[in-house]
Design a protein around this motif. Structure first.
Motif, PDB file in Angstrom:
ATOM      1  N   LEU A  88     -45.628 -25.685  18.229  1.00 19.04           N
ATOM      2  CA  LEU A  88     -44.586 -25.725  19.254  1.00 19.04           C
ATOM      3  C   LEU A  88     -45.165 -25.412  20.628  1.00 19.04           C
ATOM      4  N   ALA A  89     -46.072 -24.450  20.687  1.00 22.22           N
ATOM      5  CA  ALA A  89     -46.722 -24.116  21.955  1.00 22.22           C
ATOM      6  C   ALA A  89     -47.512 -25.310  22.485  1.00 22.22           C
ATOM      7  N   ARG A  90     -48.172 -26.031  21.589  1.00 24.62           N
ATOM      8  CA  ARG A  90     -48.948 -27.202  22.011  1.00 24.62           C
ATOM      9  C   ARG A  90     -48.027 -28.315  22.490  1.00 24.62           C
ATOM     10  N   LEU A  91     -46.943 -28.562  21.748  1.00 28.85           N
ATOM     11  CA  LEU A  91     -46.040 -29.649  22.098  1.00 28.85           C
ATOM     12  C   LEU A  91     -45.424 -29.471  23.478  1.00 28.85           C
ATOM     13  N   TRP A  92     -45.088 -28.227  23.823  1.00 25.05           N
ATOM     14  CA  TRP A  92     -44.444 -27.977  25.125  1.00 25.05           C
ATOM     15  C   TRP A  92     -45.378 -27.284  26.114  1.00 25.05           C
ATOM     16  N   ARG A  93     -46.661 -27.255  25.803  1.00 18.42           N
ATOM     17  CA  ARG A  93     -47.635 -26.605  26.697  1.00 18.42           C
ATOM     18  C   ARG A  93     -47.124 -25.225  27.118  1.00 18.42           C
ATOM     19  N   SER A  94     -46.631 -24.493  26.113  1.00 21.05           N
ATOM     20  CA  SER A  94     -45.994 -23.203  26.366  1.00 21.05           C
ATOM     21  C   SER A  94     -47.010 -22.069  26.386  1.00 21.05           C
ATOM     22  N   PRO A  95     -46.893 -21.146  27.325  1.00 24.27           N
ATOM     23  CA  PRO A  95     -47.784 -19.986  27.331  1.00 24.27           C
ATOM     24  C   PRO A  95     -47.483 -19.008  26.203  1.00 24.27           C
ATOM     25  N   ASP A  96     -46.272 -19.071  25.639  1.00 23.71           N
ATOM     26  CA  ASP A  96     -45.909 -18.129  24.572  1.00 23.71           C
ATOM     27  C   ASP A  96     -44.685 -18.640  23.812  1.00 23.71           C
ATOM     28  N   VAL A  97     -44.782 -18.623  22.496  1.00 21.28           N
ATOM     29  CA  VAL A  97     -43.656 -18.955  21.629  1.00 21.28           C
ATOM     30  C   VAL A  97     -43.431 -17.767  20.700  1.00 21.28           C
ATOM     31  N   THR A  98     -42.203 -17.290  20.637  1.00 19.81           N
ATOM     32  CA  THR A  98     -41.886 -16.089  19.860  1.00 19.81           C
ATOM     33  C   THR A  98     -40.804 -16.396  18.833  1.00 19.81           C
ATOM     34  N   ALA A  99     -41.003 -15.888  17.626  1.00 17.66           N
ATOM     35  CA  ALA A  99     -40.008 -16.026  16.562  1.00 17.66           C
ATOM     36  C   ALA A  99     -39.592 -14.636  16.094  1.00 17.66           C
ATOM     37  N   VAL A 100     -38.306 -14.466  15.881  1.00 19.76           N
ATOM     38  CA  VAL A 100     -37.773 -13.205  15.371  1.00 19.76           C
ATOM     39  C   VAL A 100     -36.922 -13.511  14.141  1.00 19.76           C
ATOM     40  N   THR A 101     -37.172 -12.780  13.060  1.00 28.33           N
ATOM     41  CA  THR A 101     -36.391 -12.922  11.843  1.00 28.33           C
ATOM     42  C   THR A 101     -35.557 -11.673  11.633  1.00 28.33           C
ATOM     43  N   TRP A 102     -34.244 -11.871  11.479  1.00 23.47           N
ATOM     44  CA  TRP A 102     -33.350 -10.781  11.118  1.00 23.47           C
ATOM     45  C   TRP A 102     -33.094 -10.885   9.621  1.00 23.47           C
ATOM     46  N   THR A 103     -33.561  -9.920   8.869  1.00 24.87           N
ATOM     47  CA  THR A 103     -33.416  -9.966   7.421  1.00 24.87           C
ATOM     48  C   THR A 103     -32.003  -9.555   7.011  1.00 24.87           C
ATOM     49  N   ALA A 104     -31.730  -9.677   5.724  1.00 25.28           N
ATOM     50  CA  ALA A 104     -30.407  -9.328   5.203  1.00 25.28           C
ATOM     51  C   ALA A 104     -30.073  -7.863   5.438  1.00 25.28           C
ATOM     52  N   THR A 105     -31.085  -7.014   5.561  1.00 24.09           N
ATOM     53  CA  THR A 105     -30.870  -5.580   5.812  1.00 24.09           C
ATOM     54  C   THR A 105     -30.964  -5.250   7.296  1.00 24.09           C
ATOM     55  N   ASP A 106     -30.936  -6.314   8.152  1.00 23.86           N
ATOM     56  CA  ASP A 106     -30.992  -6.173   9.614  1.00 23.86           C
ATOM     57  C   ASP A 106     -32.316  -5.625  10.121  1.00 23.86           C
ATOM     58  N   GLN A 107     -33.351  -5.732   9.333  1.00 23.03           N
ATOM     59  CA  GLN A 107     -34.687  -5.436   9.837  1.00 23.03           C
ATOM     60  C   GLN A 107     -35.136  -6.603  10.717  1.00 23.03           C
ATOM     61  N   VAL A 108     -35.962  -6.311  11.712  1.00 23.80           N
ATOM     62  CA  VAL A 108     -36.415  -7.335  12.655  1.00 23.80           C
ATOM     63  C   VAL A 108     -37.922  -7.525  12.516  1.00 23.80           C
TER      64      VAL A 108
END
Length: 213
Positions: A88-108
């Motif tokens: 994704l960073a390559r496709l949009w020449r992005s300086p930073d791509v971040t992903a956050v997952t919220w689990t079923a127990t609301d852990q991040v």
């Protein structure tokens, strides 16, 4: 790109242009040197054609192919996500791509192409944008904020939000939205497959462990 210098007698080029209503189009042009029927002199005749549809279709196919290739090398959900963020960073020449997952127990859980590895390490503005993605419809890009675009996915580990930082002056177009939705849909499928493989490996290891007790 130009396929021939304008000094030559024939040639062609494809370039992006800004339509008068503001959206971007792609135009291909070609030129040929022909004799003037009235005086016999040589003259250059050019033709132009809107190839936006063809260009966009090619871009979508290329993006899906590239995403398919990078995630096929991964053997776990962690690797799939890291490989995908890099693409994704390559496709949009992005300086930073971040992903956050919220689990079923609301852990991040945070994954980034940058240096951030925890929620508290992310800038406050980025935390707000990522949190807002939790209420965003699945696979519907959000690009209301300047300088970035995000999307929400769902997979067995929880809800996943991805934010792509854009470079200065970079605009997230309607075609960008389509491409992001397509590659994210493929990514969601890849994460589901990888998650199932993770679960099967863990079950097999647990069974082996019990057998050796």
């Amino acid at each position: 790109m130009c396929s021939s210098d304008l000094k030559d007698s024939t040639g062609g080029f494809t370039v992006p242009l800004r339509h008068r209503d503001g959206h971007r189009i792609w135009v291909t042009g070609s030129f040929n040197e022909v004799p003037d029927p009235e005086n016999g002199r040589r003259m250059v005749v050019g033709t132009f054609r809107d190839v936006t549809t063809e260009h966009d279709a090619g871009r979508r196919e290329a993006a899906l192919g590239a995403m398919s290739l990078v995630v096929s090398r991964a053997v776990s959900t962690t690797q799939v996500l890291r490989e995908a963020l890099g693409e994704l960073a390559r496709l949009w020449r992005s300086p930073d791509v971040t992903a956050v997952t919220w689990t079923a127990t609301d852990q991040v859980e945070v994954t980034s192409t940058g240096s951030a590895r925890g929620w508290d390490a992310l800038p406050a503005g980025l935390r707000r944008e990522l949190t807002a993605l939790r209420d965003q419809p699945v696979l519907t890009p959000a690009a209301h904020a300047p300088g970035g675009a995000g999307i929400r996915l769902e997979y067995p580990a929880g809800t996943l939000g991805i934010w792509i930082e854009l470079g200065p002056g970079q605009v997230f177009t309607a075609e960008d939205r389509t491409v992001l939705s397509l590659v994210s849909g493929y990514l969601g499928q890849a994460l589901h497959r990888a998650y199932q493989a993770d679960q099967q490996r863990e079950a097999a290891l647990a069974q082996i462990g019990r057998a050796h007790v």
